[in-house]
Design a protein around this motif. Structure first.
Motif, short mmCIF file in Angstrom:
data_model
loop_
_atom_site.label_atom_id
_atom_site.label_comp_id
_atom_site.label_asym_id
_atom_site.label_seq_id
_atom_site.Cartn_x
_atom_site.Cartn_y
_atom_site.Cartn_z
N ASP A 87 78.83 37.49 98.93
CA ASP A 87 78.65 38.54 97.92
C ASP A 87 79.98 39.16 97.49
OD1 ASP A 87 75.95 38.12 97.91
OD2 ASP A 87 75.42 39.97 98.95
N PRO A 88 80.86 38.38 96.86
CA PRO A 88 82.20 38.90 96.55
C PRO A 88 82.18 39.95 95.45
CG PRO A 88 81.93 36.67 95.67
CD PRO A 88 80.71 36.96 96.49
N VAL A 89 82.61 41.16 95.78
CA VAL A 89 82.68 42.27 94.82
C VAL A 89 84.05 42.92 94.96
CG1 VAL A 89 81.74 44.50 94.10
CG2 VAL A 89 80.19 42.68 94.87
N GLU A 134 85.77 48.05 90.83
CA GLU A 134 86.03 49.43 91.20
C GLU A 134 84.74 50.24 91.27
OE1 GLU A 134 88.20 52.79 92.31
OE2 GLU A 134 88.79 50.68 92.24
N LYS A 135 83.75 49.87 90.42
CA LYS A 135 82.46 50.55 90.43
C LYS A 135 81.35 49.52 90.52
CE LYS A 135 83.77 54.79 88.03
NZ LYS A 135 83.47 55.70 86.90
N ALA A 136 80.28 49.87 91.22
CA ALA A 136 79.15 48.96 91.41
C ALA A 136 78.02 49.37 90.48
CB ALA A 136 78.68 48.99 92.86
N TYR A 169 74.26 45.05 91.40
CA TYR A 169 75.68 45.07 91.02
C TYR A 169 76.63 45.20 92.20
CZ TYR A 169 74.36 45.35 86.12
OH TYR A 169 73.86 45.05 84.87
N ASP A 170 76.16 45.76 93.30
CA ASP A 170 77.04 45.87 94.45
C ASP A 170 77.07 44.57 95.27
OD1 ASP A 170 74.33 46.57 95.06
OD2 ASP A 170 74.95 47.35 97.00
N HIS A 171 76.39 43.54 94.77
CA HIS A 171 76.38 42.23 95.45
C HIS A 171 76.72 41.08 94.50
CE1 HIS A 171 74.51 43.58 99.32
NE2 HIS A 171 74.19 44.59 98.52
N LEU A 172 76.42 41.24 93.23
CA LEU A 172 76.73 40.19 92.25
C LEU A 172 77.65 40.80 91.20
CD1 LEU A 172 74.19 37.69 90.64
CD2 LEU A 172 76.19 38.54 89.43
N ASP A 173 78.93 40.51 91.31
CA ASP A 173 79.97 41.03 90.43
C ASP A 173 80.50 39.86 89.59
OD1 ASP A 173 82.14 42.23 89.22
OD2 ASP A 173 83.31 42.44 91.06
N LEU A 174 80.05 39.79 88.34
CA LEU A 174 80.36 38.63 87.50
C LEU A 174 81.86 38.46 87.28
CD1 LEU A 174 77.48 38.84 84.88
CD2 LEU A 174 77.87 36.99 86.51
#
Length: 415
Positions: A142-144, A147-149, A182-187
């Motif tokens: 889960d690469p994030v 700066e914001k989720a 969004y805190d696990h899938l950061d496009l």
């Protein structure tokens, strides 16, 4: 100036609320169909579901209506304890990580004892992002690096910078994406890693459509299917299991959405990675549910390392878990049901998602593991690589009398 700042803050708050309400007004645009396939015990042809029930993941975690929950969260009127604005960390550098194999290694026939001692090094990047390394193979969960989720620049702000700079990451061979929050899938992060390394990205059904929208290919599988990592990607029933590097997509208890109207259009999951020297389990993001899913993951073989969330569990005073997130008490039980030799707590201390104090998750975990006689559920610092011990059978004193053991002034004072 302070009055102007307050007015500006209120304007921004109403903009955020307007965006949220717009998500319910434009369902055709936002209710995307990420996956189409045959119905199953957890897919009705349109939406995925937890087979052990969804009541606990549908209700707002603090009770009341969803609108009032978001209002309290956005306005800070929920009585939450203060968090630090920033947390100092020392990021890992390339020299701290597991060295790469020589480009032309000398082939050596390894004994089973040597395989069992295969080095494994793990570095917590922050939240659910973890780098797991064995010789010649690097895994990222889960690469994030955002700066914001959250969407459109909104969402909880990172209080601890990533434990490895993106530029210092070694070549990544495998990326696991547990679900689409969004805190696990950061496009943006995934796009950077894909362009640089072309890793295999494994996820659960539907999330691959979100990745493809940014030109990122991924292999999506259902629960209890495996993906062969070496060679051409294949998907097959998980009962076909051998000594090659494979990823099993396994059940957990959660939900998924990128907006309000696309709820559960894509599946959520945990993973078991079959590696020399013992398996790695990544829980993703999960509540406890029926509690059977850790045993399903353990059925794939001995687990040397488990990455288990312990944060974002308290939305009302005294709460020890929520439907979507386990707290330290249930995390210790998950670790026991997995039978994992080593467990590392994740999903805390990076993004503020709930109302517990910053140090509550590790403090409560320390008390729980002491009461249960668990060793090897080790707190690690963001950015500090640690070597994982070889697999040995799991042992603990047990959970009998846990409630009484935890009934202390120190535990009761935790917020």
């Amino acid at each position: 100036m302070p009055a102007f700042a307050k007015i500006l803050g209120k304007i921004l708050l109403f903009v955020v609320i307007g965006v949220c309400f717009a998500a319910t007004i434009v369902p055709r645009y936002l209710d995307r169909l990420y996956y189409a396939g045959p119905e199953s015990g957890h897919f009705d042809g349109e939406h995925f579901a937890n087979p052990d029930g969804d009541d606990d993941t549908i209700r707002p975690p603090g009770g009341g209506g969803r609108a009032s929950f978001f209002w309290r969260y956005l306005t800070g009127s929920d009585g939450r304890p203060l968090w630090p604005d920033t947390v100092p960390i020392r990021a890992a550098r390339s020299g701290d990580l597991l060295p790469p194999l020589p480009s032309t290694p000398t082939p050596v026939a390894a004994s089973s004892a040597e395989v069992a001692r295969t080095p494994m090094r793990v570095t917590w990047v922050g939240h659910a992002s973890v780098l797991v390394q064995v010789p010649g193979f690097n895994i990222l969960t889960d690469p994030v690096w955002a700066e914001k989720a959250g969407p459109l620049g909104f969402g909880p702000r990172r209080v601890a910078r990533p434990g490895i700079a993106l530029a210092d990451l070694p070549r990544i061979d495998l990326v696991l994406v547990s679900h689409n929050h969004y805190d696990h899938l950061d496009l943006a992060t995934l796009q950077t890693i894909w362009r640089r390394d072309r890793p295999m990205i494994v996820t659960s059904l539907g999330n691959d459509a979100i990745l493809r929208s940014r030109g990122i290919p991924a292999v999506a599988a259902d629960w209890r299917q495996w993906v062969a990592v070496r060679g051409r990607p294949q998907i097959a029933p998980a009962r076909y299991w051998n000594d090659t590097i494979r990823v099993a997509v396994t059940r957990n208890h959660h939900w998924g959405s990128r907006w309000f109207t696309d709820r559960n259009r894509a599946l959520w999951s945990s993973f078991v990675v079959h590696l020399p020297g013992g398996n790695v389990f990544f829980a993703g993001d999960t509540g406890f549910g029926d509690g059977r899913w850790p045993g399903e993951a353990a059925a794939f073989g001995p687990i040397r390392l488990a990455l288990i969330p312990i944060g974002a569990f308290r939305f009302v005073p005294g709460q020890m878990s929520s439907g979507s997130h386990i707290g330290p008490i249930q995390a210790a039980e998950v670790r026991a049901r997995l039978g994992a030799t080593t467990a590392i707590p994740i999903h805390w201390g990076t993004f503020r998602l709930s109302y517990e104090q910053f140090r509550t998750p590790p403090a409560l975990l320390k008390a729980v593991t002491a009461c249960r006689g668990q060793r090897g559920f080790d707190m690690v610092r963001i950015g500090r690589p640690v070597d994982v011990a070889p697999y040995t059978p799991f042992r603990e004193r047990g959970a009998a009398g846990l409630a009484g053991c935890l009934n202390t002034p120190a535990v009761r004072s935790l917020r």
